[in-house]
Motif scaffolding. Structure first.
Motif, PDB file in Angstrom:
ATOM      1  N   ALA A  61     -21.953 -28.057  19.601  1.00 36.13           N
ATOM      2  CA  ALA A  61     -21.486 -27.465  20.855  1.00 36.13           C
ATOM      3  C   ALA A  61     -20.040 -26.982  20.745  1.00 36.13           C
ATOM      4  N   ILE A  62     -19.267 -27.582  19.840  1.00 41.72           N
ATOM      5  CA  ILE A  62     -17.872 -27.141  19.674  1.00 41.72           C
ATOM      6  C   ILE A  62     -17.838 -25.776  19.000  1.00 41.72           C
ATOM      7  N   GLY A  63     -18.771 -25.571  18.049  1.00 36.35           N
ATOM      8  CA  GLY A  63     -18.928 -24.236  17.505  1.00 36.35           C
ATOM      9  C   GLY A  63     -18.303 -23.992  16.143  1.00 36.35           C
ATOM     10  N   PHE A  64     -17.590 -24.963  15.592  1.00 40.02           N
ATOM     11  CA  PHE A  64     -16.931 -24.692  14.310  1.00 40.02           C
ATOM     12  C   PHE A  64     -17.350 -25.689  13.229  1.00 40.02           C
ATOM     13  N   ILE A  65     -18.457 -26.392  13.488  1.00 39.63           N
ATOM     14  CA  ILE A  65     -18.803 -27.510  12.609  1.00 39.63           C
ATOM     15  C   ILE A  65     -19.142 -27.060  11.186  1.00 39.63           C
ATOM     16  N   ASP A  66     -19.832 -25.927  11.039  1.00 41.19           N
ATOM     17  CA  ASP A  66     -20.184 -25.493   9.684  1.00 41.19           C
ATOM     18  C   ASP A  66     -18.938 -25.154   8.868  1.00 41.19           C
ATOM     19  N   MET A  67     -17.962 -24.557   9.552  1.00 38.57           N
ATOM     20  CA  MET A  67     -16.696 -24.249   8.890  1.00 38.57           C
ATOM     21  C   MET A  67     -15.987 -25.535   8.442  1.00 38.57           C
ATOM     22  N   MET A  68     -16.016 -26.563   9.291  1.00 41.37           N
ATOM     23  CA  MET A  68     -15.341 -27.814   8.941  1.00 41.37           C
ATOM     24  C   MET A  68     -16.050 -28.515   7.779  1.00 41.37           C
ATOM     25  N   ILE A  69     -17.374 -28.414   7.748  1.00 45.61           N
ATOM     26  CA  ILE A  69     -18.123 -29.025   6.638  1.00 45.61           C
ATOM     27  C   ILE A  69     -17.808 -28.284   5.331  1.00 45.61           C
ATOM     28  N   ASP A  70     -17.776 -26.944   5.403  1.00 41.08           N
ATOM     29  CA  ASP A  70     -17.429 -26.158   4.212  1.00 41.08           C
ATOM     30  C   ASP A  70     -16.006 -26.459   3.753  1.00 41.08           C
ATOM     31  N   TYR A  71     -15.092 -26.590   4.710  1.00 43.91           N
ATOM     32  CA  TYR A  71     -13.692 -26.869   4.375  1.00 43.91           C
ATOM     33  C   TYR A  71     -13.582 -28.198   3.634  1.00 43.91           C
ATOM     34  N   SER A  72     -14.314 -29.183   4.146  1.00 45.49           N
ATOM     35  CA  SER A  72     -14.285 -30.501   3.523  1.00 45.49           C
ATOM     36  C   SER A  72     -14.869 -30.450   2.111  1.00 45.49           C
ATOM     37  N   LEU A  73     -15.991 -29.743   1.977  1.00 40.43           N
ATOM     38  CA  LEU A  73     -16.611 -29.613   0.652  1.00 40.43           C
ATOM     39  C   LEU A  73     -15.649 -28.987  -0.348  1.00 40.43           C
ATOM     40  N   ALA A  74     -14.897 -28.008   0.132  1.00 45.12           N
ATOM     41  CA  ALA A  74     -13.989 -27.290  -0.762  1.00 45.12           C
ATOM     42  C   ALA A  74     -12.733 -28.095  -1.077  1.00 45.12           C
ATOM     43  N   ASN A  75     -12.289 -28.917  -0.122  1.00 40.98           N
ATOM     44  CA  ASN A  75     -10.945 -29.496  -0.251  1.00 40.98           C
ATOM     45  C   ASN A  75     -10.850 -31.010  -0.388  1.00 40.98           C
ATOM     46  N   ALA A  76     -11.888 -31.755  -0.002  1.00 43.37           N
ATOM     47  CA  ALA A  76     -11.781 -33.219  -0.026  1.00 43.37           C
ATOM     48  C   ALA A  76     -11.824 -33.742  -1.458  1.00 43.37           C
ATOM     49  N   PRO A  77     -11.223 -34.895  -1.705  1.00 41.11           N
ATOM     50  CA  PRO A  77     -11.306 -35.511  -3.032  1.00 41.11           C
ATOM     51  C   PRO A  77     -12.750 -35.704  -3.502  1.00 41.11           C
ATOM     52  N   LEU A  78     -13.648 -36.112  -2.584  1.00 43.53           N
ATOM     53  CA  LEU A  78     -15.064 -36.255  -2.942  1.00 43.53           C
ATOM     54  C   LEU A  78     -15.817 -35.028  -2.461  1.00 43.53           C
ATOM     55  N   GLN A  79     -16.357 -34.253  -3.399  1.00 44.77           N
ATOM     56  CA  GLN A  79     -17.005 -32.992  -3.030  1.00 44.77           C
ATOM     57  C   GLN A  79     -18.490 -33.174  -2.794  1.00 44.77           C
ATOM     58  N   LYS A  80     -18.812 -33.834  -1.693  1.00 40.35           N
ATOM     59  CA  LYS A  80     -20.222 -33.978  -1.302  1.00 40.35           C
ATOM     60  C   LYS A  80     -20.268 -33.894   0.209  1.00 40.35           C
ATOM     61  N   GLU A  81     -21.442 -33.539   0.722  1.00 40.72           N
ATOM     62  CA  GLU A  81     -21.575 -33.532   2.175  1.00 40.72           C
ATOM     63  C   GLU A  81     -21.584 -34.983   2.659  1.00 40.72           C
ATOM     64  N   LEU A  82     -20.881 -35.221   3.760  1.00 44.32           N
ATOM     65  CA  LEU A  82     -20.817 -36.566   4.327  1.00 44.32           C
ATOM     66  C   LEU A  82     -22.146 -36.859   5.017  1.00 44.32           C
ATOM     67  N   SER A  83     -22.688 -38.052   4.817  1.00 44.05           N
ATOM     68  CA  SER A  83     -23.912 -38.390   5.546  1.00 44.05           C
ATOM     69  C   SER A  83     -23.587 -39.372   6.663  1.00 44.05           C
ATOM     70  N   ALA A  84     -24.329 -39.268   7.759  1.00 48.09           N
ATOM     71  CA  ALA A  84     -24.102 -40.163   8.898  1.00 48.09           C
ATOM     72  C   ALA A  84     -24.265 -41.611   8.470  1.00 48.09           C
ATOM     73  N   GLU A  85     -25.125 -41.840   7.476  1.00 49.01           N
ATOM     74  CA  GLU A  85     -25.371 -43.196   6.988  1.00 49.01           C
ATOM     75  C   GLU A  85     -24.092 -43.832   6.436  1.00 49.01           C
ATOM     76  N   GLU A  86     -23.196 -42.997   5.881  1.00 46.42           N
ATOM     77  CA  GLU A  86     -21.955 -43.550   5.324  1.00 46.42           C
ATOM     78  C   GLU A  86     -21.060 -44.094   6.436  1.00 46.42           C
ATOM     79  N   ILE A  87     -21.117 -43.453   7.597  1.00 52.23           N
ATOM     80  CA  ILE A  87     -20.387 -43.967   8.764  1.00 52.23           C
ATOM     81  C   ILE A  87     -21.098 -45.224   9.277  1.00 52.23           C
ATOM     82  N   GLY A  88     -22.432 -45.180   9.316  1.00 52.10           N
ATOM     83  CA  GLY A  88     -23.209 -46.347   9.738  1.00 52.10           C
ATOM     84  C   GLY A  88     -22.905 -47.570   8.890  1.00 52.10           C
ATOM     85  N   ASN A  89     -22.845 -47.375   7.589  1.00 57.44           N
ATOM     86  CA  ASN A  89     -22.583 -48.511   6.701  1.00 57.44           C
ATOM     87  C   ASN A  89     -21.190 -49.079   6.901  1.00 57.44           C
TER      88      ASN A  89
END
Ligand code: NAI
Length: 286
Positions: A227-255
């Motif tokens: 609903a915010i509208g920029f989520i795909d951009m933020m996911i791509d940004y993270s993939l490109a720039n974060a130390p760990l280059q993988k998509e974050l899974s909700a399960e990782e927050i759950g754990n």
């Protein structure tokens, strides 16, 4: 003895609340959820019709059981706070006892006590507007639904939380760094939530031996985020720039939530825990 968790902010199987419920269930907790009143009908119908069965599968092959679903609107504390237009709204009229105080009373009546409280909800009617264009109404509504809702939940549930219990919310780095697009006072609301985490940790720790933490989560394609509208951009940004280059899974927050709720985290309180593939640590885009 197994623990009992109340998770506020579950209305489908895409968000962080659902993933947290699953991780807590996998660790042996009994699951109660609070679902936003306007979303209750479709959530319960989908659950009943087996629409979520695939995403209910736990690591041992069994299906997560949600013991009870409570209608909840966390922007209202008591029935006296509910304005006439909401009371008579047909999406609300079919449910009862959904203010924060009443939900806590219902849980007390049904189960006596809980051990784990999770706040996984946010709402900002003007989230797509820059802060400079946000109205007073929009700003206060964001704070009410996304920050005070947590103060209120903890305040009303603490009397039925067992000592040694754990409470948890979800925040976002837009509270402390500029994230263009996360508007409407939502960045302010998350800053409030994080500050409140520290003060509430002190008060709840001293008085009730309850721990209070917040998870600063990376981007997830949830209903709210879309609903915010920029989520795909933020996911791509993270993939490109974060130390760990993988998509974050909700399960990782759950754990992480399951860890924070467990005795393994018995000395952790008042903390903002980043679960974001390390993106928060970067100081420049790559
Ligand atoms: P979601 O859509 O699964 O969860 C938000 C929930 O809040 C929904 O179930 C909605 O019905 C409920 N809600 C809204 N207003 C409410 C009210 N007045 N009373 C009761 N419930 C209400 O989306 P998501 O993204 O999983 O959100 C959960 C938490 O995670 C939120 O605090 C969000 O800010 C946070 N978060 C999400 C990130 C993301 O990228 N998705 C990143 C960092 C934090």
């Amino acid at each position: 003895k197994g623990k009992r968790a109340f998770i506020a902010g579950v209305a489908d199987d895409h968000g962080y609340g659902w993933a947290i419920a699953k991780s807590l269930a996998a660790a042996g907790a009994e699951i109660l959820v609070g679902t936003w009143v306007p979303a209750l009908n479709i959530f319960e119908t989908s659950l009943r019709r087996g629409k979520f069965d695939e995403s209910r599968v736990l690591p041992d092959g069994s299906l997560m059981k949600i013991t009870k679903v409570y209608p909840l609107d966390a922007v209202f504390d008591t029935p006296e706070d509910v304005p006439e237009d909401i009371k008579t709204n047909k999406r609300y009229a079919g449910s009862s006892n959904w203010t924060v105080k009443e939900v806590a009373e219902s849980v007390k009546q049904d189960f006596g006590s809980i051990d784990i409280l999770v706040h996984s909800l946010a709402n900002g009617p003007e989230v797509t507007k820059p802060l400079l264009e946000t109205s007073r109404y929009g700003y206060l509504a964001a704070i009410s639904a996304s920050s005070y809702s947590y103060v209120s939940l903890l305040k009303h549930f603490i009397p039925i939380m067992n000592p040694g219990g754990s409470s948890l919310s979800l925040t976002y780095i837009a509270s402390e760094r500029i994230i263009p697009g996360y508007g409407g006072g939502m960045s302010s609301a998350k800053a409030g939530l994080e500050s409140d985490t520290r003060v509430l940790a002190f008060e709840a720790g001293r008085k009730h031996n309850i721990r209070v933490n917040t998870i600063s989560a990376g981007p997830l394609r949830s209903r709210a985020a879309k609903a915010i509208g920029f989520i795909d951009m933020m996911i791509d940004y993270s993939l490109a720039n974060a130390p760990l280059q993988k998509e974050l899974s909700a399960e990782e927050i759950g754990n992480t939530a399951a860890f924070l709720a467990s005795p393994l985290a018995s000395a952790i309180t008042g903390a903002v825990i980043y679960v974001d593939n390390g993106l928060n640590a970067m100081g420049a885009a790559v």
